[in-house]
Motif scaffolding. Structure first.
Motif, PDB file in Angstrom:
ATOM      1  N   ASP A   1       0.768  -1.168  -0.020  1.00  0.00           N
ATOM      2  CA  ASP A   1       0.006   0.000  -0.181  1.00  0.00           C
ATOM      3  C   ASP A   1       0.701   1.259   0.078  1.00  0.00           C
ATOM      4  O   ASP A   1       2.034   1.119   0.369  1.00  0.00           O
ATOM      5  CB  ASP A   1      -1.101  -0.020   1.224  1.00  0.00           C
ATOM      6  N   ALA A   2       0.407   2.279  -0.490  1.00  0.00           N
ATOM      7  CA  ALA A   2       0.920   3.659  -0.431  1.00  0.00           C
ATOM      8  C   ALA A   2       0.295   4.616   0.794  1.00  0.00           C
ATOM      9  O   ALA A   2      -0.828   4.137   1.369  1.00  0.00           O
ATOM     10  CB  ALA A   2       0.793   4.394  -1.587  1.00  0.00           C
ATOM     11  N   LEU A   3       0.719   5.748   0.796  1.00  0.00           N
ATOM     12  CA  LEU A   3       0.282   6.844   1.644  1.00  0.00           C
ATOM     13  C   LEU A   3      -0.588   7.923   1.220  1.00  0.00           C
ATOM     14  O   LEU A   3      -0.374   8.457   0.403  1.00  0.00           O
ATOM     15  CB  LEU A   3       1.481   7.444   2.447  1.00  0.00           C
ATOM     16  N   PRO A   4      -1.755   8.186   1.948  1.00  0.00           N
ATOM     17  CA  PRO A   4      -2.360   9.256   1.607  1.00  0.00           C
ATOM     18  C   PRO A   4      -1.730  10.596   2.260  1.00  0.00           C
ATOM     19  O   PRO A   4      -0.902  10.488   3.201  1.00  0.00           O
ATOM     20  CB  PRO A   4      -3.784   9.306   2.540  1.00  0.00           C
ATOM     21  N   THR A   5      -1.479  11.576   1.398  1.00  0.00           N
ATOM     22  CA  THR A   5      -0.595  12.676   1.913  1.00  0.00           C
ATOM     23  C   THR A   5      -0.637  13.936   1.197  1.00  0.00           C
ATOM     24  O   THR A   5      -1.304  13.951   0.086  1.00  0.00           O
ATOM     25  CB  THR A   5       1.029  12.267   1.456  1.00  0.00           C
ATOM     26  N   GLU A   6      -0.403  14.955   1.658  1.00  0.00           N
ATOM     27  CA  GLU A   6      -0.714  16.187   1.410  1.00  0.00           C
ATOM     28  C   GLU A   6       0.613  17.040   0.987  1.00  0.00           C
ATOM     29  O   GLU A   6       0.747  18.263   0.861  1.00  0.00           O
ATOM     30  CB  GLU A   6      -1.545  16.997   2.226  1.00  0.00           C
ATOM     31  N   LEU A   7       1.816  16.125   0.999  1.00  0.00           N
ATOM     32  CA  LEU A   7       2.873  16.761   0.650  1.00  0.00           C
ATOM     33  C   LEU A   7       3.272  17.195  -0.782  1.00  0.00           C
ATOM     34  O   LEU A   7       2.379  16.957  -1.512  1.00  0.00           O
ATOM     35  CB  LEU A   7       4.051  15.456   0.773  1.00  0.00           C
ATOM     36  N   GLU A   8       4.362  17.976  -0.850  1.00  0.00           N
ATOM     37  CA  GLU A   8       4.568  18.366  -2.203  1.00  0.00           C
ATOM     38  C   GLU A   8       4.685  17.266  -3.204  1.00  0.00           C
ATOM     39  O   GLU A   8       4.766  16.137  -2.924  1.00  0.00           O
ATOM     40  CB  GLU A   8       6.166  19.105  -2.257  1.00  0.00           C
ATOM     41  N   ASP A   9       4.935  18.112  -4.516  1.00  0.00           N
ATOM     42  CA  ASP A   9       4.794  17.112  -5.763  1.00  0.00           C
ATOM     43  C   ASP A   9       5.725  16.323  -5.834  1.00  0.00           C
ATOM     44  O   ASP A   9       6.903  16.340  -4.985  1.00  0.00           O
ATOM     45  CB  ASP A   9       4.824  17.818  -6.900  1.00  0.00           C
ATOM     46  N   ASP A  10       5.545  14.820  -6.491  1.00  0.00           N
ATOM     47  CA  ASP A  10       6.870  13.948  -6.549  1.00  0.00           C
ATOM     48  C   ASP A  10       8.126  14.643  -7.227  1.00  0.00           C
ATOM     49  O   ASP A  10       8.041  15.370  -8.144  1.00  0.00           O
ATOM     50  CB  ASP A  10       6.342  13.104  -7.772  1.00  0.00           C
ATOM     51  N   PRO A  11       9.424  14.193  -6.542  1.00  0.00           N
ATOM     52  CA  PRO A  11      10.419  14.656  -7.110  1.00  0.00           C
ATOM     53  C   PRO A  11      11.061  13.802  -8.308  1.00  0.00           C
ATOM     54  O   PRO A  11      12.069  14.137  -8.928  1.00  0.00           O
ATOM     55  CB  PRO A  11      11.545  14.713  -6.075  1.00  0.00           C
ATOM     56  N   VAL A  12      10.303  13.069  -8.792  1.00  0.00           N
ATOM     57  CA  VAL A  12      10.730  12.069  -9.968  1.00  0.00           C
ATOM     58  C   VAL A  12       9.551  12.112 -11.143  1.00  0.00           C
ATOM     59  O   VAL A  12       8.831  12.912 -10.998  1.00  0.00           O
ATOM     60  CB  VAL A  12      10.626  10.629  -9.494  1.00  0.00           C
ATOM     61  N   GLU A  13      10.559  11.683 -12.171  1.00  0.00           N
ATOM     62  CA  GLU A  13       9.934  12.044 -13.632  1.00  0.00           C
ATOM     63  C   GLU A  13       8.554  11.212 -13.661  1.00  0.00           C
ATOM     64  O   GLU A  13       7.320  11.612 -14.295  1.00  0.00           O
ATOM     65  CB  GLU A  13      10.733  11.609 -14.563  1.00  0.00           C
ATOM     66  N   PHE A  14       8.402   9.946 -12.961  1.00  0.00           N
ATOM     67  CA  PHE A  14       7.262   9.132 -13.214  1.00  0.00           C
ATOM     68  C   PHE A  14       6.564   9.488 -11.779  1.00  0.00           C
ATOM     69  O   PHE A  14       6.075   8.533 -11.221  1.00  0.00           O
ATOM     70  CB  PHE A  14       7.668   7.623 -13.262  1.00  0.00           C
ATOM     71  N   LYS A  15       5.651  10.666 -11.938  1.00  0.00           N
ATOM     72  CA  LYS A  15       4.896  11.235 -10.810  1.00  0.00           C
ATOM     73  C   LYS A  15       3.724  10.330 -10.549  1.00  0.00           C
ATOM     74  O   LYS A  15       3.300   9.819 -11.368  1.00  0.00           O
ATOM     75  CB  LYS A  15       4.736  12.523 -10.817  1.00  0.00           C
ATOM     76  N   SER A  16       3.238  10.239  -9.321  1.00  0.00           N
ATOM     77  CA  SER A  16       2.029   9.824  -8.996  1.00  0.00           C
ATOM     78  C   SER A  16       0.613  10.366  -9.703  1.00  0.00           C
ATOM     79  O   SER A  16       0.753  11.742  -9.830  1.00  0.00           O
ATOM     80  CB  SER A  16       1.619   9.971  -7.411  1.00  0.00           C
TER      81      SER A  16
END
Length: 422
Positions: free
Chosen positions: A105-120
């Motif tokens: 499983d993944a996490l619900p989050t309000e954090l900043e955008d993904d720092p990777v190219e293959f973003k969520s």
């Protein structure tokens, strides 16, 4: 901890890595097989990362896992404890039954955008704890053992567990008959950490502290009585170093989590302030503690009760309640010593911990370890020179994806070794 881990990174790149098994032909086959599909695994991980699913909603993730296992010749069981998937490979030859857990499983989050190219692609959901990598590594090990079945012995179980982040998945799988479906002799799992890529660490017994809520109730709101109770409770905190819990102390070669005189090996530590709640003629005094091991916890319970009853507080009829706040993840000492003996043959990439992490950390894999002897490993996935730091739950969580092939290779060898052990 960065400087310490940079040193580990340097050590991991110097000298030569000894082959951790006396079966070079099988080891070579595993290494060659892993290298052949390493890029495939990276693409699978990136797909999971693009389409993360939170606890209880892992339908797509589970479908991909099940299809992959079936396509690689494993017996597959689905919808165990939710979207749990189990893959089974029986070599048909005598040997141990070895299980491997991956959380999905993944996490619900309000954090900043993904720092990777293959973003969520799912707003508000991200894989920032590394479960996409854990899952992919387990799929890689499963593919390896299936491809090399004729050279292996024993039985291999792959348990893809949902809902680890809200600590309900392991319990649900057990209640849904997991250990009737599989009967492992040993159970293993890993979790990514900020170590340099490929560095593995573990230890026998507790990895994470016993984290407890401590509640003392007095039949009074007398300030002197409340302060006296707080003084007694606080007297059990045996941490003398003001560095306890700091990055500097964690990384110390002498007193750190790997240190030869670790301050994290034997402690009772008050993690919080005191919280006092007064109502009518009663006061409750609450605090949170970490205990490095069960003996320290039992000592605390016994001696705190005695001291509350033997001084002036006795007139206020004090009562004590200690409430679990997390599962205690405890490695089986014998199985873990065997794992250390095997993995320690590559000393540049393995570290035996000497301390126990405080602070309420946990993993519900602990429930599996309560039933079956096994070991939980930490595995590094950080490349500090590139600014890739695999710190779980951090907004900038990233992974050096070469860890997927490295861990698949090492832990396929390890599982094959354990399955073949008498």
């Amino acid at each position: 901890m960065k400087h310490f881990f940079l040193l580990l990174a340097f050590l991991a790149c110097t000298g030569y890595a000894q082959t951790p098994d006396a079966r070079p032909t099988l080891d070579s086959a595993i290494e060659k097989q892993t290298a052949a599909f390493a890029e495939e695994l990276i693409e699978i991980r990136r797909d999971f990362h693009r389409f993360p699913e939170i606890a209880g909603e892992e339908k797509r993730t589970a479908k991909i896992i099940a299809e992959y296992l079936i396509n690689n010749g494993l017996e597959v069981h689905q919808n165990i404890g939710g979207y749990g998937v189990v893959g089974i490979l029986n070599t048909g030859k005598p040997g141990k039954k070895i299980a491997w857990r991956a959380d999905i499983d993944a996490l619900p989050t309000e954090l900043e955008d993904d720092p990777v190219e293959f973003k969520s692609q799912h707003p508000g959901v991200r894989h920032i704890c590394g479960h996409d990598v854990h899952t992919t590594i387990a799929m890689g090990i499963a593919k390896n053992v299936a491809a090399l079945k004729d050279q292996l012995s024993g039985t291999y179980y792959f348990v893809f567990q949902p809902a680890e982040e809200n600590i309900t998945g392991a319990k649900a799988m057990l209640e849904d008959g997991l250990l009737e479906l599989i009967q492992p002799d040993e159970f293993y799992a890993l979790h990514l950490t900020p170590f340099p890529t490929g560095v593995i660490a573990t230890k026998p017994n507790e990895l994470y502290a016993h984290y407890k809520k401590v509640v003392v109730t007095l039949n009074t709101t007398n300030p002197e009585g409340i302060e006296k109770a707080k003084e007694i409770i606080d007297s059990f905190d045996n941490v003398s170093s003001d560095q306890f819990g700091s990055p500097a102390s964690f990384e110390s070669e002498r007193i750190g989590i790997f240190g030869y005189e670790s301050i994290y090996s034997d402690y009772i530590f008050r993690e919080s302030d005191f919280y006092v709640n007064e109502s009518k003629d009663k006061a409750t005094i609450t605090s949170y503690f970490s205990f490095s091991h069960a003996k320290r916890l039992e000592q605390f319970k016994r001696e705190l009760n005695e001291r509350l009853q033997k001084n002036d507080l006795n007139t206020y009829t004090p009562s004590l309640e200690i409430i679990d706040q997390s599962y205690v993840l405890k490695n089986d000492p014998n199985v873990t010593k065997a794992a250390i003996s095997y993995l320690g043959k590559d000393p540049q990439n393995f570290i035996e911990l000497t301390g126990v992490f405080p602070g309420g950390r946990s993993d519900d894999f602990a429930l599996f370890l309560d039933k079956v002897p096994g070991t939980y490993f930490f595995v590094g996935a950080s490349d500090y020179e590139k600014g890739i730091i695999s710190m779980p739950h951090d907004p900038n969580f990233q992974v050096d994806e070469s860890v997927i092939g490295k861990a698949t290779n090492v832990f396929t060898r390890f599982m094959a070794h354990r399955a073949g052990e008498e």
